[in-house]
Design an enzyme around this catalytic site. Structure first.
Site, PDB file in Angstrom:
ATOM      1  N   CYS A  41      35.312 -98.758  13.179  1.00 27.95           N
ATOM      2  CA  CYS A  41      34.468 -99.918  12.899  1.00 27.95           C
ATOM      3  C   CYS A  41      33.831 -99.871  11.515  1.00 27.95           C
ATOM      4  CB  CYS A  41      33.395-100.063  13.971  1.00 27.95           C
ATOM      5  SG  CYS A  41      32.307 -98.654  14.068  1.00 27.95           S
ATOM      6  N   ASP A  76      29.911 -93.997   7.052  1.00 27.10           N
ATOM      7  CA  ASP A  76      29.152 -92.748   7.030  1.00 27.10           C
ATOM      8  C   ASP A  76      30.065 -91.528   6.961  1.00 27.10           C
ATOM      9  OD1 ASP A  76      26.376 -93.317   6.944  1.00 27.10           O
ATOM     10  OD2 ASP A  76      26.550 -94.200   8.931  1.00 27.10           O
ATOM     11  N   HIS A  98      16.722-117.007   9.434  1.00 25.50           N
ATOM     12  CA  HIS A  98      17.301-118.278   9.860  1.00 25.50           C
ATOM     13  C   HIS A  98      18.251-118.810   8.796  1.00 25.50           C
ATOM     14  CE1 HIS A  98      14.189-119.425  13.041  1.00 25.50           C
ATOM     15  NE2 HIS A  98      15.369-119.564  13.591  1.00 25.50           N
ATOM     16  N   GLU A 116      31.149 -90.287  12.938  1.00 24.82           N
ATOM     17  CA  GLU A 116      30.800 -90.692  11.566  1.00 24.82           C
ATOM     18  C   GLU A 116      30.213 -89.530  10.766  1.00 24.82           C
ATOM     19  OE1 GLU A 116      28.074 -94.015  11.596  1.00 24.82           O
ATOM     20  OE2 GLU A 116      26.914 -93.211  13.253  1.00 24.82           O
TER      21      GLU A 116
HETATM   22  C1  PEP Z   1      29.811 -96.664   9.699  1.00 28.42           C
HETATM   23  O1  PEP Z   1      29.042 -95.759   9.380  1.00 28.42           O
HETATM   24  O2  PEP Z   1      31.000 -96.716   9.337  1.00 28.42           O
HETATM   25  C2  PEP Z   1      29.333 -97.770  10.566  1.00 28.42           C
HETATM   26  C3  PEP Z   1      30.159 -98.670  11.048  1.00 28.42           C
HETATM   27  O3  PEP Z   1      28.014 -97.852  10.817  1.00 28.42           O
HETATM   28  P1  PEP Z   1      26.925 -98.397   9.747  1.00 28.42           P
HETATM   29  O4  PEP Z   1      27.696 -98.946   8.581  1.00 28.42           O
HETATM   30  O5  PEP Z   1      26.133 -99.399  10.460  1.00 28.42           O
HETATM   31  O6  PEP Z   1      26.189 -97.146   9.408  1.00 28.42           O
HETATM   32 MG    MG Z   2      27.175 -95.495  10.397  1.00 24.88          MG
END
Ligand code: PEP
Ligand code: MG
Length: 550
Positions: A498, A451, A184, A427
């Site tokens: 991402c 990753d 929270h 990844e």
């Molecule tokens: C990544 O591996 O780039 C990713 C976005 O996933 P996470 O950082 O949650 O492993």
């Molecule tokens: Mg990842």
């Protein structure tokens, strides 16, 4: 002295440190000190009720009605007659008011926690917090923090109600040494836009730090104690630039994301909780490109039920309306351990049972999540993304599972959107290298650079000793990225990114020039990235330089 932590809300804070250690030791029963223990309880309750009302009023103005309602819940709990009866009977057994309150709130919390109901489990946490509030009145803790000068507050963790009591004008930064992103207090810190870090490694909380100068660098995730004059000057500059930049960025709200020469992209956001949606909207995210659903599991004491997940996903989708929401299925494992999954200890967890690999071992868990997702799919614009794919076998596994979910929903007459896009994360080097094949089987790719970097360069992403040894922009990774984007486009599917690199200003020219379709980053970076892209002319980008920088 520098310590590393994880970022809850971005920004900089430079101020004197105040270490807050919650007083846990209960007062020994001492009649001279307190007289009638029951009267002391009544006094604590009256005082806490008054402060819950004040907190409610101030939270109404700062975080809105929905979140402020928490303090009304606290009021109801403190006034509850069962709670009072338990306190009275504990006192009659000889306990001090402090112990009687603490034990009564724990007794109630335990009775809530055993119920298989996520809502009641959250209430169990709330009732303990209410108990702490009453005890804090008796111990005088409520007077402890009376901020009257710019302060960085460092504590092990903090009750959300405590944070709301502090004077925001003087509270400049927050460090939750043992806290986590989903509490929270983390949610409130984000809503208050308070530079905050948590999970600070190798830091021992000690009141000896109080009064010393500190810096919270919640851009890099650092706590600096006793900064040198040079460091202070540098951070003052960075903080001012950051403020100026943020002010100017507002003009990019509502604007399309397009490069100087007209290449269109979208900027999505990465979130881990429905409570961040407010920030997605405020920062004009064009969608959610990565919803890390595993945090729902990490925040639960047991497997979250289908109904709980359905309601959760539905809320996210409804909040986002027509905008796309990409929900990633559970990425448990590696550094994200969930006790009730009962995973065996591994020598190399990053290379072990993780994500889709766990889903194959525990298909019922995956089935529950997919079913909740498809049930929620009629309430917005959902896409589903599967992490850590390294083979077509895994793609076939999740497709079979989705087929079964759809058949079962049809059989049960439950509506769902048959057209939900299902994509995969790229990844691992394996996925990037075989992205030409994978592209024929999936609806979209999203490149997880965090990753992809770790697995391509054999470099543990969590090991701080490697931070300055390896270059996250290594051209081996850039080649894999380009290959993936090209293969996606050849197959007629989109490719987004991402990982953290998606918002790296140095890399944006390359990503725009190779026509990545979407970049997904934390909310605070959306407008910055839109601005940076608007200044890029992709015609002038030398792509080769990123792939072969000799
Ligand atoms: C990544 O591996 O780039 C990713 C976005 O996933 P996470 O950082 O949650 O492993
Ligand atoms: Mg990842």
């Amino acid at each position: 002295m520098q310590y590393k932590g994880r970022i809850i809300f971005e920004g900089y804070a430079l101020a004197d440190i105040l270490v807050y250690e919650e007083v846990n030791k209960s007062r020994q029963k001492n009649f001279d000190q307190g007289g009638d223990e029951y009267e002391r309880f009544v006094y604590a309750r009256t005082s806490a009720l008054k402060s819950f009302d004040e907190l409610y009023q101030s939270a109404l103005k700062t975080v809105g009605e929905e979140k402020a309602a928490l303090f009304q819940t606290y009021r109801l709990m403190a006034e509850d007659l069962d709670f009072e009866d338990l306190v009275r009977s504990n006192i009659n057994e000889g306990q001090t008011a402090e112990d009687a309150i603490t034990n009564a709130s724990k007794q109630i919390a335990d009775s809530f926690a055993v119920l298989d109901d996520e809502y009641m489990k959250q209430r169990a946490i709330d009732v303990v917090e209410v108990g702490k509030n009453l005890v804090n009145v008796l111990l005088g803790n409520n007077e402890l923090i009376n901020l009257n000068k710019p302060t960085i507050l460092i504590c092990n963790d903090l009750a959300a109600s405590f944070l709301m009591k502090l004077n925001r004008t003087f509270l400049k930064g927050l460090v939750l040494v043992n806290g986590n992103e989903n509490s929270h207090v983390a949610i409130f810190a984000r809503t208050l836009e308070l530079p905050t870090i948590c999970g600070v490694s190798n830091f021992n909380l000690s009141s000896a730090y109080t009064g010393r100068k500190g810096v919270v660098d919640a851009i890099k995730g650092r706590l600096i104690i006793d900064p040198s004059q040079d460091e202070l000057d540098n951070y003052n500059r960075l903080a001012q630039d950051y403020l100026n930049e943020n002010g100017l960025l507002k003009q990019y709200v509502g604007k399309p994301t397009v490069t100087k020469d007209g290449v269109k992209l979208k900027i999505y956001t990465n979130i881990a909780s429905a409570l961040e949606i407010e920030n997605v909207k405020k920062n004009d995210g064009e969608g959610i490109g990565l919803f890390r659903s595993e945090f729902i599991y990490l925040g639960s004491k047991n497997y979250p039920s289908e109904d709980f997940q359905f309601n959760y996903y539905r809320e996210v989708l409804e909040e986002m309306g027509k905008k796309e929401v990409v929900i990633r299925t559970i990425d448990i494992g590696a550094d994200k351990k969930v006790p009730y999954f009962k995973l065996a200890k591994e020598d190399n967890p990053a290379l072990g049972l993780r994500s889709i690999r766990i889903c194959r071992k525990q298909p019922e868990v995956f089935y529950t999540q997919l079913r909740a997702l498809y049930r929620a799919s009629v309430y917005g614009n959902l896409s589903i993304m599967i992490p850590m794919i390294v083979s077509i076998v895994e793609v076939n596994f999740y497709k079979d599972m989705i087929k079964k979910v759809k058949e079962d929903l049809k059989r049960d007459n439950i509506p769902f959107n048959d057209k939900v896009k299902v994509g995969i994360m790229i990844e691992t080097p394996a996925a990037a290298i075989m992205s030409d094949d994978l592209a024929k089987h999936v609806d979209f790719f999203s490149i997880g650079t965090n990753d992809l970097f770790q697995y391509t360069l054999a470099c543990d992403r969590l090991n701080p000793a490697l931070n300055d040894v390896f270059n996250k922009k290594h051209y081996a990774v850039m080649r894999l990225i380009k290959m993936t984007v090209d293969n996606a486009h050849k197959a007629g599917i989109t490719c987004s990114m991402c990982g953290e690199l998606a918002r790296d200003p140095e890399m944006l020219p390359f990503f725009a020039a190779i026509h990545i379709d979407e970049l997904s980053c934390s909310c605070a970076y959306v407008l910055k990235t839109r601005k940076a892209l608007a200044e890029i002319d992709t015609q002038k980008v030398d792509i080769k330089q990123y792939l072969d920088p000799k």
